[in-house]
Design a protein around this motif. Structure first.
Motif, PDB file in Angstrom:
ATOM      1  N   ARG A  28       0.820  -1.210   0.000  1.00 54.34           N
ATOM      2  CA  ARG A  28       0.000   0.000   0.000  1.00 54.34           C
ATOM      3  C   ARG A  28       0.858   1.266   0.000  1.00 54.34           C
ATOM      4  N   PRO A  30       2.949   4.414  -0.913  1.00 52.58           N
ATOM      5  CA  PRO A  30       2.856   5.220  -2.136  1.00 52.58           C
ATOM      6  C   PRO A  30       3.938   4.925  -3.166  1.00 52.58           C
ATOM      7  N   GLN A  33       2.902   1.910  -5.071  1.00 51.27           N
ATOM      8  CA  GLN A  33       1.803   2.264  -5.965  1.00 51.27           C
ATOM      9  C   GLN A  33       2.302   3.066  -7.160  1.00 51.27           C
ATOM     10  N   GLN A  74       4.433   8.687   1.993  1.00 51.64           N
ATOM     11  CA  GLN A  74       4.703   9.468   0.788  1.00 51.64           C
ATOM     12  C   GLN A  74       6.056  10.167   0.916  1.00 51.64           C
TER      13      GLN A  74
END
Length: 267
Positions: A28, A30, A33, A74
């Motif tokens: 999950r 960032p 992703q 992030q």
């Protein structure tokens, strides 16, 4: 000097046994992703075997070994780039870097959030500091170091101490620095027989280098520290369980509470 703004050529590697935990945490993150490669070894018999398989299956010069229950906020990849640039300027021949380690003076170097402890742990260093062991949650290996994990070490404990001891025996250094991340780990009860087996294996392997401090205990020739810590773990079980925060909480919530929702500005 490496450009601190340039993202490192890296791969994430994880030894996993629970798809849901992986999906809710590491996968999950960032940066995953956004396309940073994630290599997963499923249901390996030991951490060392899983991580060596990952080394053999990948080619990136930087390998970030992470537990399936770790979440990178992030901007963590850009922060890592800045930290590695600083580390390379300090020691061009570095071998290992980590988010949480035990310094040569025994101090805990972080910071990281631990759900099992319900708090941020580890002091914040101003520069990368040499360590004698890592918490295994995050271990960053420079492939050019030639290091591999010892498959003779059983199970899932102390390989973060062993790989650092290997580096130091080879004349290389391992460091920890400020890489804030979330370890969304579940409450740990008493240390089990598998932990004792790893401790005894480390006693035999590094007999001439003892004592070594791990994040949990001190590996000594006598083993008295292990017996003391096993007793203390049993005695404090209820207290520690009360400190723990449910690992079912979204890791973004922990990152927000810690002020780590976006680490880009820290890079």
């Amino acid at each position: 000097m490496p450009d601190p703004a340039a993202l490192p050529d890296m791969v994430l590697a994880a030894a996993c046994n629970a798809q849901e935990i992986l999906a809710n945490n590491l996968a999950r993150s960032p940066m995953v992703q956004a396309g940073v490669p994630l290599h997963v070894e499923w249901n390996a018999p030991s951490a060392a075997i899983a991580y060596n398989r990952a080394l053999d299956a990948t080619t990136a010069p930087i390998i970030v070994f992470a537990h399936q229950d770790v979440y990178f906020p992030q901007g963590w990849d850009r922060l890592l780039a800045a930290r590695l640039a600083a580390l390379t300027a300090q020691d061009p021949d570095w071998a290992l870097f980590g988010a949480f380690g035990v310094g040569l003076d025994g101090a805990h170097i972080g910071p990281v959030w631990s759900s099992s402890l319900g708090m941020i742990v580890g002091r914040v260093p101003m520069a990368p500091l040499p360590v004698q062991s890592f918490d295994e949650m995050v271990i960053i290996l420079r492939r050019a170091s030639g290091l591999r994990f010892d498959e003779g070490l059983p199970g899932w404990h102390m390989y973060g101490t062993d790989i650092v001891a290997q580096a130091r025996a080879a004349g290389r250094a391992a460091y920890a620095g400020a890489l804030p991340c979330i370890h969304n780990d579940r409450y740990h009860g008493a240390l089990g027989p598998d932990y004792v087996a790893c401790y005894q294996a480390m006693q035999r392997k590094w007999a001439t280098a003892l004592p070594l401090r791990t994040p949990i205990t001190k590996i000594s020739r006598s083993g008295l520290h292990l017996r003391r810590d096993l007793w203390q773990a049993r005695k404090s079980a209820a207290f520690r369980q009360g400190m723990a925060v449910g690992a079912d909480t979204n890791p973004e919530d922990f990152a927000r509470r810690c002020g780590w929702m976006d680490l880009t500005a820290s890079a």
